[in-house]
Enzyme design. Structure first.
Site, short mmCIF file in Angstrom:
data_model
loop_
_atom_site.label_atom_id
_atom_site.label_comp_id
_atom_site.label_asym_id
_atom_site.label_seq_id
_atom_site.Cartn_x
_atom_site.Cartn_y
_atom_site.Cartn_z
N ASP A 87 -1.26 -7.10 -5.44
CA ASP A 87 -2.61 -7.13 -4.88
C ASP A 87 -2.49 -7.71 -3.47
OD1 ASP A 87 -5.13 -7.81 -4.07
OD2 ASP A 87 -5.66 -8.94 -5.89
N GLY A 92 0.85 -1.20 0.00
CA GLY A 92 0.00 0.00 0.00
C GLY A 92 0.88 1.25 0.00
N TYR A 131 -15.66 -0.16 7.86
CA TYR A 131 -14.24 0.08 8.10
C TYR A 131 -13.89 -0.17 9.58
CZ TYR A 131 -9.92 2.89 8.32
OH TYR A 131 -8.64 3.34 8.52
N GLY A 186 -0.34 4.84 -1.33
CA GLY A 186 -1.44 5.52 -0.64
C GLY A 186 -0.97 6.73 0.17
N GLN A 187 -1.91 7.33 0.89
CA GLN A 187 -1.61 8.58 1.60
C GLN A 187 -0.48 8.40 2.61
OE1 GLN A 187 -4.26 9.85 4.64
NE2 GLN A 187 -3.71 12.00 4.50
N ILE A 243 -1.16 -1.85 -5.58
CA ILE A 243 -1.93 -2.31 -6.74
C ILE A 243 -1.83 -1.31 -7.89
CG2 ILE A 243 -4.18 -1.32 -6.13
CD1 ILE A 243 -5.15 -4.39 -6.75
#
Ligand code: SER
Length: 316
Positions: A53, A9, A143, A12-13, A36
């Site tokens: 993934d 990941g 979440y 991401g942020q 991904i």
């Protein structure tokens, strides 16, 4: 032999900034980025990157073997808003990726794991002010449910198989380098972008909705500190706290720099998610166990956000 770290990941942020920071401290070749989708130029050019993934255990295993990875930072997840739109997909991603890593750690393929939890593990029945480390946890979002279940899985693998898994309950994270995606706290990043580009912002949360937040540098520093700390034996997903504010308060901090900045409020479905989360967090356990201390105040963060975004936009 080098202690190789794999970030899952990484585009991401938080993943982007964590990867770049770890590369700075440990050297580019010691930190493998994976996601991904490809990340920003800095991430792609500063070291190895693998398309991955996070729900595919065999591919994770192949990368771990290829680079002799010993530490994994599992940053891939679907955040609160997107998860409400795709509950089953969110559960699959958030849960299976974690279970794969825990299994690989149990098999001895990796020595240490970082996995982020969230303030979303708390719910309406949790005390909202100065929320304790141990308290009622009845999350109402997909979440939050996935993060709470994840915490229990981490505790299980730690207790039963002695897996070295470490975790923080992140609040909303704010940064100028990377944008968040699909979260309830995203407004606190968007507001800076809109303040500079339009001079106004229509907020999707109400004026006085207080939420726990943190500047990215504090979040990255906390993560790195936790990973090198000597921790007590019991698994804890740590509460950490830095700042908390309302949309009205962040707008006021922006007005100190841009006096004509205007904010309006159009709360939508995200308001209900925000209302179920704490306003402020008690992090005395993290302070005690690994000496956690934040650096950035709302005022300091606003100054950096506006100055950095402005500089970047001028450069373009
Ligand atoms: N920033 C996250 C979200 O809003 C909370 O962990 O979903």
């Amino acid at each position: 032999m080098n202690n190789i770290k794999l970030i899952i990941g990484a585009s991401g942020q938080i993943g982007t900034e964590l990867t770049l920071y770890l590369r700075q401290i440990h050297g580019n070749s010691s930190v493998i980025a994976s996601d991904i989708r490809e990340g920003n130029i800095e991430l792609m050019q500063s070291g190895s990157f693998e398309l991955l993934d996070a729900t595919d255990k065999n591919s994770i295993k192949t990368i771990i073997e290829k680079y002799h990875v010993s530490e994994v930072y599992l940053m891939a997840a679907m955040l609160s808003v997107t998860a409400e739109e795709h509950p089953k997909k969110a559960w699959d991603l958030n849960m299976n990726s974690l279970l794969h890593i825990l299994e690989l750690a149990k098999e001895g393929m990796v020595k240490k794991v970082f996995w982020p939890s969230s303030i979303a593990v708390f719910g309406k029945s949790t005390p909202h002010i100065n929320t304790p480390q141990k308290t009622i946890m009845e999350p109402t979002t997909v979440y939050g449910i996935s993060k709470l279940a994840g915490e229990r899985w981490c505790a299980y693998y730690k207790n039963k198989y002695n897996v070295d898994i470490r975790s923080i309950r992140y609040p909303g994270i704010i940064s100028w380098k990377t944008k968040p995606g699909g979260g309830t706290t995203d407004y606190a990043v968007e507001i800076y972008h809109k303040a500079l580009s339009k001079g106004s912002y229509d907020c999707f949360l109400a004026k006085d909705t207080r939420l726990p937040m943190m500047y990215m540098d504090d979040a990255v520093a906390a993560t790195v500190k936790l990973m090198s700390a000597d921790l007590p034996k019991t698994y804890i997903s740590y509460n950490i706290s830095a700042i908390n504010f309302t949309p009205n308060e962040i707008a006021k901090s922006i007005q100190l720099h841009i006096p004509n900045f205007e904010i309006s409020y159009s709360p939508d479905f995200r308001q209900e998610i925000a209302d179920s989360w704490p306003e402020s967090i008690n992090d005395s356990q993290a302070k005690k166990d690994w000496n956690w201390k934040p650096v950035f105040s709302l005022e300091k963060m606003t100054t950096i956000m506006l100055e950095s975004l402005e500089k970047r936009n001028v450069k373009r």
